[in-house]
Design an enzyme around this catalytic site. Sequence first.
Site, mmCIF file in Angstrom:
data_model
loop_
_atom_site.group_PDB
_atom_site.id
_atom_site.type_symbol
_atom_site.label_atom_id
_atom_site.label_comp_id
_atom_site.label_asym_id
_atom_site.label_seq_id
_atom_site.Cartn_x
_atom_site.Cartn_y
_atom_site.Cartn_z
ATOM 1 C CB ALA A 37 64.419 127.737 70.939
ATOM 2 N N GLY A 77 62.589 126.799 66.031
ATOM 3 C CA GLY A 77 63.466 125.648 66.191
ATOM 4 C C GLY A 77 62.753 124.332 65.907
ATOM 5 C CD GLU A 80 66.120 126.948 62.867
ATOM 6 O OE1 GLU A 80 66.981 127.530 62.183
ATOM 7 O OE2 GLU A 80 65.956 127.141 64.082
ATOM 8 C CD GLU A 100 62.935 131.393 64.576
ATOM 9 O OE1 GLU A 100 63.592 130.344 64.597
ATOM 10 O OE2 GLU A 100 62.066 131.630 63.719
#
Length: 164
Positions: A37, A77, A80, A100
């Site tokens: 992200a 992300g 993910e 993260e």
Amino acid sequence: SLTVLQELEDRLKRAHADPSVKAVTICGENGKFSAGADIRGFSPPKRHGIGLGPIVSLIERSEKPVVAAIEGIALGGGLEVALGCHYRIAHVKARMGLPEVTIGLLPGAEGTQRLPRLIGVPAALDMITTGRHIPATEALKLGLVDEVVEENTVEAAICLANKV
């Protein structure tokens, strides 16, 4: 970025609605799957849009097989998104992780649920709590990826998608 998320959602919905599409392959460009992200997206939003979690759930719920073609890196992300896919193929030089935590955040798109289901709690806890990036060969041993290739990852993902 919001633009990437919106495009991914639009293309997934189009593929789902098109009866001629039998499977979907998700890849990055320029030799990278996704670095995750945009950290600016963590600040209070100026405009509303779709979040990463719903996109990953959309991928996971797809009735058509979805294969991730992981090249370079799949971090945060990006990993993910790959976890939401039904199958994952990685280039031998690819690296994956959930970094993260190194900036004080937990994976926010259900990576903390999907990763343990896939590779088991001890290995997932290690990845989630340390932010360690693992090489594709380790990811294969853990069951995070289904196949590791030395050549064209996208072509290998398309071949797998055609098989399933």
